[in-house]
Design an enzyme around this catalytic site. Structure first.
Site, PDB file in Angstrom:
ATOM      1  N   GLU A   3       0.800  -1.178   0.218  1.00  0.00           N
ATOM      2  CA  GLU A   3       0.035  -0.061   0.360  1.00  0.00           C
ATOM      3  C   GLU A   3       1.156   1.087  -0.020  1.00  0.00           C
ATOM      4  O   GLU A   3       1.950   1.765   0.762  1.00  0.00           O
ATOM      5  CB  GLU A   3      -0.914  -0.406   1.285  1.00  0.00           C
ATOM      6  CG  GLU A   3      -2.110   1.208   1.251  1.00  0.00           C
ATOM      7  CD  GLU A   3      -3.509   0.860   0.397  1.00  0.00           C
ATOM      8  OE1 GLU A   3      -4.048   2.059  -0.130  1.00  0.00           O
ATOM      9  OE2 GLU A   3      -3.349  -0.214  -0.438  1.00  0.00           O
ATOM     10  N   ASP A  17      -3.850  11.367   8.009  1.00  0.00           N
ATOM     11  CA  ASP A  17      -2.681  11.169   8.677  1.00  0.00           C
ATOM     12  C   ASP A  17      -1.589  12.090  10.068  1.00  0.00           C
ATOM     13  O   ASP A  17      -2.655  12.810  10.352  1.00  0.00           O
ATOM     14  CB  ASP A  17      -1.503  10.752   8.005  1.00  0.00           C
ATOM     15  CG  ASP A  17      -2.173  10.398   6.732  1.00  0.00           C
ATOM     16  OD1 ASP A  17      -2.046   8.510   7.348  1.00  0.00           O
ATOM     17  OD2 ASP A  17      -1.883  10.316   5.319  1.00  0.00           O
TER      18      ASP A  17
END
EC number: 4.2.1.20
Length: 262
Positions: free
Chosen positions: A48, A59
């Site tokens: 990924e 994030d």
């Protein structure tokens, strides 16, 4: 087919998928390629790969920092060059992209998916695009035979989970917790109910992400019914802590992966 082949092989051997996340081009394109080769050699199930973005809202600080490091020299042209290089290095491993919507839309949706196909990419997950906006990308994904992956969040309604399960291809990204990415000491939530609901709607494998940093987390995820895990922050932290020693970085990555796969 690569995801299907991967999951069939893992199922045959009663193993969990282990998919690492790293930001493409972190800390630079040359070392990024060495990191990704190390991951493949270490036996990960799939990759990924994040595309660096200036405002990675999903994030936590570790992965945000990796975006900033990569952005010092990143460009979409260089991203696609490296992706082609990775695919040439290994023809069989599934490769997924994790991107923010602005990157894809500013590049041009159809052009982005066409380039992804050209590079041998198998899937795309858009971190900040709600399922309700899926029609903006799904035609291009289908046209270029790219699997579109959607996120199942812990607070999603049964109706939303049905939509995620129905429309996700390749796998479903089930969040182990709300909030942003980041390594955890313990898996805070029992995700068995959400995974059970997803599996009731679709046979598509469900992978657990957010907070995966220890082998016991994978054991816990398996007990919850997950088909595998995605691990990002713990791995990106190794990169961050060894920026001045490439050999140590690659050895520690190898050791970390070896301790997680079983």
């Amino acid at each position: 087919m690569r995801y299907q082949n991967m999951f069939e092989t893992l199922k045959k051997h009663e193993k969990m998928a282990f998919i690492p996340f790293v930001t493409l081009g972190d800390p630079n394109y040359e070392l990024s390629f060495e990191i990704i080769k190390t991951l493949i050699i270490s036996g990960v199930s799939a990759l990924e790969l994040g595309l660096a973005f200036s405002d990675p809202v999903a994030d936590g600080i570790t992965i945000q920092a990796s975006h900033l490091r990569a952005l010092k020299h990143a460009s979409m042209a260089k991203n696609f060059q490296l992706l082609k290089k990775i695919r040439d290095y290994n023809h069989n491993i599934p490769i997924g992209l994790l991107a923010y919507a602005n990157l894809i839309f500013s590049y041009g949706v159809d052009g982005f998916y066409a380039q992804a196909k050209e590079c041998g990419i198998d899937s795309v997950l858009i971190a900040d695009m709600p399922l309700i906006e899926k029609e903006l990308v799904i035609k291009s994904a289908q046209k270029h035979q790219i699997k579109q992956i959607f996120i199942a969040s812990p607070n999603a309604s049964s109706k939303d989970l049905e939509q995620v399960a129905t429309h996700s291809q390749g796998y479903i990204y089930a969040l182990a917790r709300s909030g942003v990415t980041g390594a955890s000491r313990i898996l805070e939530n029992d995700s068995s109910a959400i995974i059970k609901t997803l599996k009731a709607f679709s046979p598509t494998p469900a992978l657990l992400g957010f907070g995966i940093s220890k082998k016991e987390h994978i054991t816990n995820a398996k007990g919850m019914g997950a088909d595998g895990v995605i691990c990002g922050s713990a791995l990106v932290k190794i990169i961050e802590e060894n920026l001045n020693n490439e050999n140590a970085m690659l050895e520690k990555i190898k050791g970390f992966i070896g301790g997680m796969i079983f």
